[in-house]
Enzyme design. Structure first.
Site, PDB file in Angstrom:
ATOM      1  N   HIS A   1       0.831  -1.209   0.000  1.00 39.03           N
ATOM      2  CA  HIS A   1       0.000   0.000   0.000  1.00 39.03           C
ATOM      3  C   HIS A   1       0.865   1.260   0.000  1.00 39.03           C
ATOM      4  O   HIS A   1       2.030   1.213   0.401  1.00 39.03           O
ATOM      5  CB  HIS A   1      -0.863   0.044   1.271  1.00 39.03           C
ATOM      6  CG  HIS A   1      -1.969  -0.962   1.308  1.00 39.03           C
ATOM      7  ND1 HIS A   1      -2.165  -1.818   2.365  1.00 39.03           N
ATOM      8  CD2 HIS A   1      -2.956  -1.224   0.425  1.00 39.03           C
ATOM      9  CE1 HIS A   1      -3.232  -2.576   2.127  1.00 39.03           C
ATOM     10  NE2 HIS A   1      -3.729  -2.234   0.956  1.00 39.03           N
TER      11      HIS A   1
ATOM     12  N   CYS B   1      -2.739   0.280   9.820  1.00 37.55           N
ATOM     13  CA  CYS B   1      -3.774  -0.664   9.338  1.00 37.55           C
ATOM     14  C   CYS B   1      -4.746  -1.108  10.416  1.00 37.55           C
ATOM     15  O   CYS B   1      -5.837  -1.556  10.127  1.00 37.55           O
ATOM     16  CB  CYS B   1      -3.152  -1.954   8.803  1.00 37.55           C
ATOM     17  SG  CYS B   1      -1.615  -1.742   7.996  1.00 37.55           S
TER      18      CYS B   1
HETATM   19  C1  CIR Z   1      -3.660  -7.867   3.396  1.00 34.86           C
HETATM   20  O1  CIR Z   1      -2.858  -8.423   2.646  1.00 34.86           O
HETATM   21  O2  CIR Z   1      -4.660  -7.289   2.985  1.00 34.86           O
HETATM   22  C2  CIR Z   1      -3.423  -7.943   4.880  1.00 34.86           C
HETATM   23  N1  CIR Z   1      -2.748  -9.167   5.171  1.00 34.86           N
HETATM   24  C3  CIR Z   1      -2.621  -6.763   5.351  1.00 34.86           C
HETATM   25  C4  CIR Z   1      -3.307  -5.440   5.193  1.00 34.86           C
HETATM   26  C5  CIR Z   1      -2.500  -4.304   5.700  1.00 34.86           C
HETATM   27  N2  CIR Z   1      -3.229  -3.092   5.650  1.00 34.86           N
HETATM   28  C6  CIR Z   1      -2.696  -1.880   5.499  1.00 34.86           C
HETATM   29  O3  CIR Z   1      -1.507  -1.759   5.248  1.00 34.86           O
HETATM   30  N3  CIR Z   1      -3.508  -0.833   5.525  1.00 34.86           N
END
Ligand code: CIR
Length: 253
Positions: free
Chosen positions: A161, A248
């Site tokens: 991201h 997150c």
């Molecule tokens: C994913 O791959 O969607 C989750 N394992 C991690 C999401 C992390 N979110 C973020 O950086 N906002």
């Protein structure tokens, strides 16, 4: 300043969450403890926390940031780019509809993870990534302009991201990985470089003049402290195993 946050308890199926990290599977009870300390830190920064219950159907649902973009009086429900995460928005839509008057949505075929969205004063940066497609980024651009905000859409490569690479610490200070350091879009900010060995710490979180920093990245922590911020170091090793960082784990508004 932020006054409120929404978090979601990690579920046992967290161990089945999406990952590109090769750091192994998270340990559930450690993750739960780390999540508890995260909540304590947010409270210490003056935010009132709403905690949503764990949902075993969605292994990644603890990473609640991706499901919505919230401001003081409006919210945008996203359409997450990963198929296994799409249903996460149902629970968040329910709670945000109770809390916010104005609700917008990113609609299929547009996809957007709000981990790709960074607010810098009255401007938003929207990352086009493997999770956020052009259509999703454009939809958010239009929604934000309706709310009176300008946006810049930029491409995210080699990271999950946008906020895996850059974090705005307010007062013109932008924490940035080396990959993003020279991007023309960020030239006007006071950029603080994060060394490649500490790139995970590029996702640090400003909360009302304190900065939450992941544990184990002393160089980045000391650079942030030299800017005059008090830092709170938090161990988020189990979330890192699933490519998740400090931002997150909550929605802040
Ligand atoms: C994913 O791959 O969607 C989750 N394992 C991690 C999401 C992390 N979110 C973020 O950086 N906002």
């Amino acid at each position: 300043m932020f006054t409120k946050a929404i978090v979601k308890t990690p579920c046992r199926n967290l161990i089945k969450g999406l990952s590109m990290s090769n750091l192994g599977k998270p340990d559930y009870s450690t993750a739960l403890k780390q999540h508890g300390r995260y909540i304590e830190a947010i409270i210490k920064c003056g935010l009132k926390v709403t905690e949503l219950e764990a949902d075993e159907q969605y292994p990644d649902s603890v990473f609640i940031e991706d499901t919505a973009l919230v401001s003081s009086d409006w919210a945008v429900i996203t359409n997450p780019g990963a198929f296994s995460r799409k249903g996460e928005v149902k629970a968040i839509k329910k709670i945000l509809t109770e809390k916010f008057r104005i609700i917008e949505e990113i609609r299929h075929p547009g996809t957007l993870d709000a981990g790709d969205v960074m607010k810098v004063d009255n401007h938003y940066f929207i990352g086009r990534s493997e999770r956020t497609n052009s259509l999703g980024a454009q939809q958010l651009f239009q929604i934000l302009s309706k709310f009176g905000y300008t946006s810049t859409i930029l491409t995210v490569e080699n990271s999950l991201h946008l906020k895996s690479d850059v974090s705005y610490l307010q007062q013109n200070n932008l924490l940035s990985t080396i990959q993003f350091y020279n991007k023309s879009e960020f030239e006007k900010y006071n950029r603080i470089p994060v060394e490649p060995a500490e790139s995970y710490a590029a996702n640090s979180l400003w909360l009302n003049d304190r900065v939450l920093v992941p544990k184990g990245f002393p160089d980045t922590r000391s650079k942030i402290e030299k800017l005059g911020y008090e830092t709170i170091e938090l161990d988020v090793s189990e979330f890192r195993k699933l490519d998740g960082g400090l931002s997150c784990l909550s929605l802040r508004y």
